[in-house]
Design a protein around this motif. Structure first.
Motif, PDB file in Angstrom:
ATOM      1  N   LEU A  19       0.857  -1.188   0.000  1.00  0.00           N
ATOM      2  CA  LEU A  19       0.000   0.000   0.000  1.00  0.00           C
ATOM      3  C   LEU A  19       0.890   1.233   0.000  1.00  0.00           C
ATOM      4  CD1 LEU A  19      -2.758  -0.792   2.643  1.00  0.00           C
ATOM      5  CD2 LEU A  19      -3.088  -0.423   0.213  1.00  0.00           C
ATOM      6  N   ILE A  20       0.423   2.262  -0.692  1.00  0.00           N
ATOM      7  CA  ILE A  20       1.135   3.532  -0.713  1.00  0.00           C
ATOM      8  C   ILE A  20       0.096   4.643  -0.618  1.00  0.00           C
ATOM      9  CG2 ILE A  20       1.159   3.725  -3.240  1.00  0.00           C
ATOM     10  CD1 ILE A  20       4.059   4.834  -2.897  1.00  0.00           C
ATOM     11  N   VAL A  21       0.426   5.708   0.076  1.00  0.00           N
ATOM     12  CA  VAL A  21      -0.476   6.850   0.230  1.00  0.00           C
ATOM     13  C   VAL A  21      -0.007   7.952  -0.713  1.00  0.00           C
ATOM     14  CG1 VAL A  21      -1.390   8.573   1.820  1.00  0.00           C
ATOM     15  CG2 VAL A  21      -0.918   6.267   2.636  1.00  0.00           C
ATOM     16  N   ALA A  22      -0.920   8.435  -1.551  1.00  0.00           N
ATOM     17  CA  ALA A  22      -0.575   9.474  -2.521  1.00  0.00           C
ATOM     18  C   ALA A  22      -1.813  10.287  -2.874  1.00  0.00           C
ATOM     19  CB  ALA A  22       0.011   8.840  -3.773  1.00  0.00           C
ATOM     20  N   ASP A  23      -1.577  11.425  -3.526  1.00  0.00           N
ATOM     21  CA  ASP A  23      -2.678  12.297  -3.946  1.00  0.00           C
ATOM     22  C   ASP A  23      -3.462  11.716  -5.114  1.00  0.00           C
ATOM     23  OD1 ASP A  23      -2.291  14.337  -2.070  1.00  0.00           O
ATOM     24  OD2 ASP A  23      -0.687  15.210  -3.282  1.00  0.00           O
ATOM     25  N   SER A  24      -2.778  10.953  -5.976  1.00  0.00           N
ATOM     26  CA  SER A  24      -3.417  10.407  -7.176  1.00  0.00           C
ATOM     27  C   SER A  24      -2.663   9.156  -7.611  1.00  0.00           C
ATOM     28  CB  SER A  24      -3.384  11.437  -8.310  1.00  0.00           C
ATOM     29  OG  SER A  24      -2.042  11.678  -8.705  1.00  0.00           O
ATOM     30  N   GLU A  25      -3.220   8.476  -8.585  1.00  0.00           N
ATOM     31  CA  GLU A  25      -2.554   7.296  -9.133  1.00  0.00           C
ATOM     32  C   GLU A  25      -1.216   7.694  -9.760  1.00  0.00           C
ATOM     33  OE1 GLU A  25      -3.475   4.001 -12.561  1.00  0.00           O
ATOM     34  OE2 GLU A  25      -5.160   4.717 -11.368  1.00  0.00           O
ATOM     35  N   ALA A  26      -1.203   8.834 -10.452  1.00  0.00           N
ATOM     36  CA  ALA A  26       0.038   9.316 -11.071  1.00  0.00           C
ATOM     37  C   ALA A  26       1.094   9.625 -10.006  1.00  0.00           C
ATOM     38  CB  ALA A  26      -0.245  10.545 -11.921  1.00  0.00           C
ATOM     39  N   ALA A  27       0.669  10.217  -8.899  1.00  0.00           N
ATOM     40  CA  ALA A  27       1.602  10.526  -7.814  1.00  0.00           C
ATOM     41  C   ALA A  27       2.137   9.236  -7.187  1.00  0.00           C
ATOM     42  CB  ALA A  27       0.921  11.386  -6.759  1.00  0.00           C
ATOM     43  N   ALA A  28       1.297   8.219  -7.061  1.00  0.00           N
ATOM     44  CA  ALA A  28       1.735   6.925  -6.537  1.00  0.00           C
ATOM     45  C   ALA A  28       2.787   6.313  -7.466  1.00  0.00           C
ATOM     46  CB  ALA A  28       0.541   5.989  -6.385  1.00  0.00           C
ATOM     47  N   TYR A  29       2.552   6.435  -8.762  1.00  0.00           N
ATOM     48  CA  TYR A  29       3.507   5.939  -9.759  1.00  0.00           C
ATOM     49  C   TYR A  29       4.871   6.601  -9.567  1.00  0.00           C
ATOM     50  CZ  TYR A  29       5.397   4.715 -14.359  1.00  0.00           C
ATOM     51  OH  TYR A  29       6.176   4.235 -15.366  1.00  0.00           O
ATOM     52  N   GLU A  30       4.861   7.920  -9.396  1.00  0.00           N
ATOM     53  CA  GLU A  30       6.106   8.663  -9.202  1.00  0.00           C
ATOM     54  C   GLU A  30       6.807   8.268  -7.900  1.00  0.00           C
ATOM     55  OE1 GLU A  30       7.676  10.559 -11.407  1.00  0.00           O
ATOM     56  OE2 GLU A  30       6.061  10.082 -12.796  1.00  0.00           O
ATOM     57  N   LEU A  31       6.037   8.083  -6.827  1.00  0.00           N
ATOM     58  CA  LEU A  31       6.621   7.671  -5.554  1.00  0.00           C
ATOM     59  C   LEU A  31       7.286   6.295  -5.663  1.00  0.00           C
ATOM     60  CD1 LEU A  31       3.826   8.832  -3.095  1.00  0.00           C
ATOM     61  CD2 LEU A  31       6.159   9.737  -3.229  1.00  0.00           C
ATOM     62  N   LEU A  32       6.640   5.390  -6.372  1.00  0.00           N
ATOM     63  CA  LEU A  32       7.209   4.056  -6.550  1.00  0.00           C
ATOM     64  C   LEU A  32       8.465   4.111  -7.406  1.00  0.00           C
ATOM     65  CD1 LEU A  32       3.914   2.043  -6.993  1.00  0.00           C
ATOM     66  CD2 LEU A  32       5.472   1.948  -5.045  1.00  0.00           C
TER      67      LEU A  32
END
Length: 75
Positions: A19-32
């Motif tokens: 699980l990852i916490v992010a503002d959006s799916e795109a932001a989650a992609y960048e965090l990963l």
């Protein structure tokens, strides 16, 4: 902020899920990507919020990316 479930490949080729916490799916992609992970799938953790008919209906559901690649290479 929202919770997203993810499946990703690490630098050694292993699969990581979590699980990852992010503002959006795109932001989650960048965090990963920032963690040196290559995302395979990112979805909202609470799928009950999305009606079934709006959810991604993939024909490859349940087939790992590695198996899909192996199949594509044999064709």
């Amino acid at each position: 902020m929202a919770d997203f479930k993810f499946e990703a490949i690490d630098a050694s080729g292993g699969v990581e899920r979590g699980l990852i916490v992010a503002d959006s799916e795109a932001a989650a992609y960048e965090l990963l990507n920032g963690r040196a992970l290559t995302p395979i799938e990112i979805v909202h953790a609470d799928t009950r919020a999305t009606p079934w008919y709006l959810q991604d209906l993939s024909l490859s559901a349940g087939v790992s990316l590695r198996k899909q690649i192996e199949l594509a290479e044999t064709l």
